[in-house]
Design a protein around this motif. Structure first.
Motif, PDB file in Angstrom:
ATOM      1  N   ALA A   1      16.680  36.790  24.455  1.00  0.00           N
ATOM      2  CA  ALA A   1      17.168  35.985  23.332  1.00  0.00           C
ATOM      3  C   ALA A   1      18.653  36.240  23.101  1.00  0.00           C
ATOM      4  CB  ALA A   1      16.382  36.301  22.063  1.00  0.00           C
ATOM      5  N   VAL A   2      19.387  35.166  22.821  1.00  0.00           N
ATOM      6  CA  VAL A   2      20.825  35.238  22.554  1.00  0.00           C
ATOM      7  C   VAL A   2      21.088  34.616  21.187  1.00  0.00           C
ATOM      8  CG1 VAL A   2      23.125  34.606  23.354  1.00  0.00           C
ATOM      9  CG2 VAL A   2      21.306  35.051  25.028  1.00  0.00           C
ATOM     10  N   SER A   3      21.785  35.342  20.310  1.00  0.00           N
ATOM     11  CA  SER A   3      22.014  34.862  18.949  1.00  0.00           C
ATOM     12  C   SER A   3      23.201  33.908  18.871  1.00  0.00           C
ATOM     13  CB  SER A   3      22.232  36.045  18.008  1.00  0.00           C
ATOM     14  OG  SER A   3      22.230  35.601  16.661  1.00  0.00           O
ATOM     15  N   PHE A   4      23.327  33.238  17.721  1.00  0.00           N
ATOM     16  CA  PHE A   4      24.333  32.187  17.559  1.00  0.00           C
ATOM     17  C   PHE A   4      25.605  32.658  16.876  1.00  0.00           C
ATOM     18  CE2 PHE A   4      22.698  32.186  13.287  1.00  0.00           C
ATOM     19  CZ  PHE A   4      23.712  31.648  12.486  1.00  0.00           C
ATOM     20  N   ASP A   5      25.601  33.866  16.281  1.00  0.00           N
ATOM     21  CA  ASP A   5      26.675  34.206  15.345  1.00  0.00           C
ATOM     22  C   ASP A   5      27.324  35.561  15.618  1.00  0.00           C
ATOM     23  OD1 ASP A   5      24.431  35.661  14.684  1.00  0.00           O
ATOM     24  OD2 ASP A   5      24.627  35.386  12.523  1.00  0.00           O
ATOM     25  N   TYR A   6      27.423  35.956  16.892  1.00  0.00           N
ATOM     26  CA  TYR A   6      28.132  37.194  17.188  1.00  0.00           C
ATOM     27  C   TYR A   6      29.602  37.080  16.752  1.00  0.00           C
ATOM     28  CZ  TYR A   6      24.268  37.945  20.534  1.00  0.00           C
ATOM     29  OH  TYR A   6      23.033  38.086  21.132  1.00  0.00           O
ATOM     30  N   LYS A   7      30.156  38.167  16.240  1.00  0.00           N
ATOM     31  CA  LYS A   7      31.584  38.195  15.921  1.00  0.00           C
ATOM     32  C   LYS A   7      32.421  37.911  17.175  1.00  0.00           C
ATOM     33  CE  LYS A   7      31.487  39.442  11.511  1.00  0.00           C
ATOM     34  NZ  LYS A   7      31.987  38.566  10.433  1.00  0.00           N
ATOM     35  N   PHE A   8      31.895  38.279  18.320  1.00  0.00           N
ATOM     36  CA  PHE A   8      32.578  38.051  19.597  1.00  0.00           C
ATOM     37  C   PHE A   8      32.927  36.579  19.790  1.00  0.00           C
ATOM     38  CE2 PHE A   8      32.005  37.271  24.281  1.00  0.00           C
ATOM     39  CZ  PHE A   8      33.176  37.888  24.697  1.00  0.00           C
ATOM     40  N   TYR A   9      32.044  35.703  19.334  1.00  0.00           N
ATOM     41  CA  TYR A   9      32.288  34.269  19.493  1.00  0.00           C
ATOM     42  C   TYR A   9      33.523  33.818  18.718  1.00  0.00           C
ATOM     43  CZ  TYR A   9      27.347  34.062  21.032  1.00  0.00           C
ATOM     44  OH  TYR A   9      26.154  34.252  21.667  1.00  0.00           O
ATOM     45  N   GLU A  10      33.817  34.504  17.639  1.00  0.00           N
ATOM     46  CA  GLU A  10      34.964  34.108  16.827  1.00  0.00           C
ATOM     47  C   GLU A  10      36.283  34.350  17.550  1.00  0.00           C
ATOM     48  OE1 GLU A  10      34.695  35.659  12.837  1.00  0.00           O
ATOM     49  OE2 GLU A  10      32.505  35.409  12.804  1.00  0.00           O
ATOM     50  N   HIS A  11      36.243  35.208  18.587  1.00  0.00           N
ATOM     51  CA  HIS A  11      37.430  35.496  19.385  1.00  0.00           C
ATOM     52  C   HIS A  11      37.530  34.584  20.608  1.00  0.00           C
ATOM     53  CE1 HIS A  11      38.220  39.023  16.931  1.00  0.00           C
ATOM     54  NE2 HIS A  11      37.003  39.462  17.163  1.00  0.00           N
ATOM     55  N   ILE A  12      36.382  34.172  21.156  1.00  0.00           N
ATOM     56  CA  ILE A  12      36.418  33.372  22.386  1.00  0.00           C
ATOM     57  C   ILE A  12      36.125  31.896  22.139  1.00  0.00           C
ATOM     58  CG2 ILE A  12      35.719  35.363  23.759  1.00  0.00           C
ATOM     59  CD1 ILE A  12      32.951  33.977  24.078  1.00  0.00           C
ATOM     60  N   GLY A  13      35.606  31.574  20.943  1.00  0.00           N
ATOM     61  CA  GLY A  13      35.263  30.193  20.636  1.00  0.00           C
ATOM     62  C   GLY A  13      36.498  29.331  20.441  1.00  0.00           C
ATOM     63  N   ILE A  14      36.312  28.037  20.606  1.00  0.00           N
ATOM     64  CA  ILE A  14      37.411  27.072  20.530  1.00  0.00           C
ATOM     65  C   ILE A  14      37.198  26.144  19.342  1.00  0.00           C
ATOM     66  CG2 ILE A  14      38.583  25.178  21.734  1.00  0.00           C
ATOM     67  CD1 ILE A  14      37.654  26.452  24.356  1.00  0.00           C
ATOM     68  N   GLU A  15      38.254  25.918  18.588  1.00  0.00           N
ATOM     69  CA  GLU A  15      38.208  24.946  17.501  1.00  0.00           C
ATOM     70  C   GLU A  15      38.730  23.606  17.988  1.00  0.00           C
ATOM     71  OE1 GLU A  15      39.915  26.177  13.793  1.00  0.00           O
ATOM     72  OE2 GLU A  15      39.450  28.285  14.180  1.00  0.00           O
ATOM     73  N   SER A  16      38.082  22.551  17.584  1.00  0.00           N
ATOM     74  CA  SER A  16      38.524  21.206  17.952  1.00  0.00           C
ATOM     75  C   SER A  16      39.097  20.511  16.723  1.00  0.00           C
ATOM     76  CB  SER A  16      37.355  20.400  18.518  1.00  0.00           C
ATOM     77  OG  SER A  16      36.408  20.121  17.487  1.00  0.00           O
ATOM     78  N   THR A  17      39.357  19.228  16.846  1.00  0.00           N
ATOM     79  CA  THR A  17      39.932  18.477  15.725  1.00  0.00           C
ATOM     80  C   THR A  17      38.867  17.855  14.833  1.00  0.00           C
ATOM     81  OG1 THR A  17      40.079  16.514  17.145  1.00  0.00           O
ATOM     82  CG2 THR A  17      42.028  17.943  17.014  1.00  0.00           C
ATOM     83  N   THR A  18      37.594  18.180  15.071  1.00  0.00           N
ATOM     84  CA  THR A  18      36.549  17.623  14.223  1.00  0.00           C
ATOM     85  C   THR A  18      36.611  18.255  12.842  1.00  0.00           C
ATOM     86  OG1 THR A  18      34.835  19.263  14.746  1.00  0.00           O
ATOM     87  CG2 THR A  18      35.098  17.411  16.272  1.00  0.00           C
ATOM     88  N   SER A  19      35.864  17.672  11.908  1.00  0.00           N
ATOM     89  CA  SER A  19      35.912  18.147  10.528  1.00  0.00           C
ATOM     90  C   SER A  19      35.051  19.386  10.294  1.00  0.00           C
ATOM     91  CB  SER A  19      35.462  17.027   9.578  1.00  0.00           C
ATOM     92  OG  SER A  19      34.146  16.601   9.906  1.00  0.00           O
TER      93      SER A  19
END
Length: 265
Positions: free
Chosen positions: A133-151
């Motif tokens: 199982a892999v969770s959705f909210d690791y702090k790690f994602y906040e460093h590697i995740g990408i923000e787009s122009t969506t709202s």
């Protein structure tokens, strides 16, 4: 809505901490394991409690319920603690005279603070667990995740793309175990899941989310292409006694249908 949930859920997902205070809730799942072919997955309630349900008490509920799958106690974002918890659980069970859960498949959760932690925990669980199982909210994602122009808010986007990037990197580096089934715990934005379908990550066998349900209770309807741009913050477990209105039930069926459409189901 317990009985009605069988209309839109592909399997039944039970939170162990609710068993102690709600006999109707427990009896619903026990009836499924005894009198139906609906698969039942038992969760250790770590997301709701912020720590896994007490292991000895959890073992008793597993043995009573006999689910098809259960999540072995883990420790939030703690690789060493989660591996230790897994090993302790397995050692305890081999000391028992009966097989806990009567053959239930054991789900091992990947936990950690950074890439090295997560890979170490992933390797351990993919080697020893029946299901990873892999969770959705690791702090790690906040460093590697990408923000787009969506709202959608930045953190939701980073969680969404972060899990995609984490799984893609596991695949690219040859770490991903194609011979093991995987489960995705929770979601930030429903649009995340289409990527796994479109990229044929075929051994992600299941996911769980209350997002379409809580959205319906809060009066939000899914877009058929991506779901929502925000996430209602209320835990479904806290709404266990909520009386659904006719409009909310209509929105619930609409949202769950749209969720499956996002998955190209």
């Amino acid at each position: 809505m317990l009985e009605q949930s069988l209309d839109y859920n592909d399997y039944a997902y039970a939170l162990v901490h609710l068993f102690e205070t709600n006999s109707q809730y427990y009896n619903f799942y026990k009836n499924l394991t005894e009198c139906s072919d609906v698969p039942v997955l038992l969760d250790n309630s770590i997301f709701e409690l912020k720590k896994a349900f007490e292991p000895n008490a959890y073992a008793q509920w597993v043995d009573r319920l006999k689910p098809n799958y259960y999540i072995v106690p883990d420790v939030l974002e703690d690789c060493a603690g989660t591996i230790e918890s897994w090993n302790s659980w397995m050692t305890h069970q081999t000391d028992q005279t009966s097989t806990l859960g009567d053959g239930a498949l054991k789900i091992g959760v990947v936990q950690g603070k950074d890439w090295n932690d997560l890979v170490k925990c992933y390797r351990h669980m993919s080697e020893h667990a029946d299901y990873v199982a892999v969770s959705f909210d690791y702090k790690f994602y906040e460093h590697i995740g990408i923000e787009s122009t969506t709202s959608a808010s930045g953190v939701l986007q980073r969680w969404c793309s972060g899990r995609q990037r984490f799984i893609r990197q596991l695949i690219d580096e040859g770490i991903w175990r194609w011979d093991k089934p995987h489960h995705l715990l929770g979601c930030s934005l429903a649009r995340e899941f289409r990527w796994y379908v479109d990229n044929d990550v075929y051994n992600i066998k299941s996911c769980d989310t209350s997002n379409p349900i809580v959205a319906a209770i809060k009066g939000y309807r899914y877009n058929e292409e991506f779901g929502l741009d925000h996430k209602p913050s209320t835990l479904l477990a806290d709404l266990i006694d909520h009386d659904m209105t006719d409009d909310q039930i209509e929105d619930l069926y609409y949202n769950t249908n749209m969720f499956k459409r996002i998955l190209r189901r």
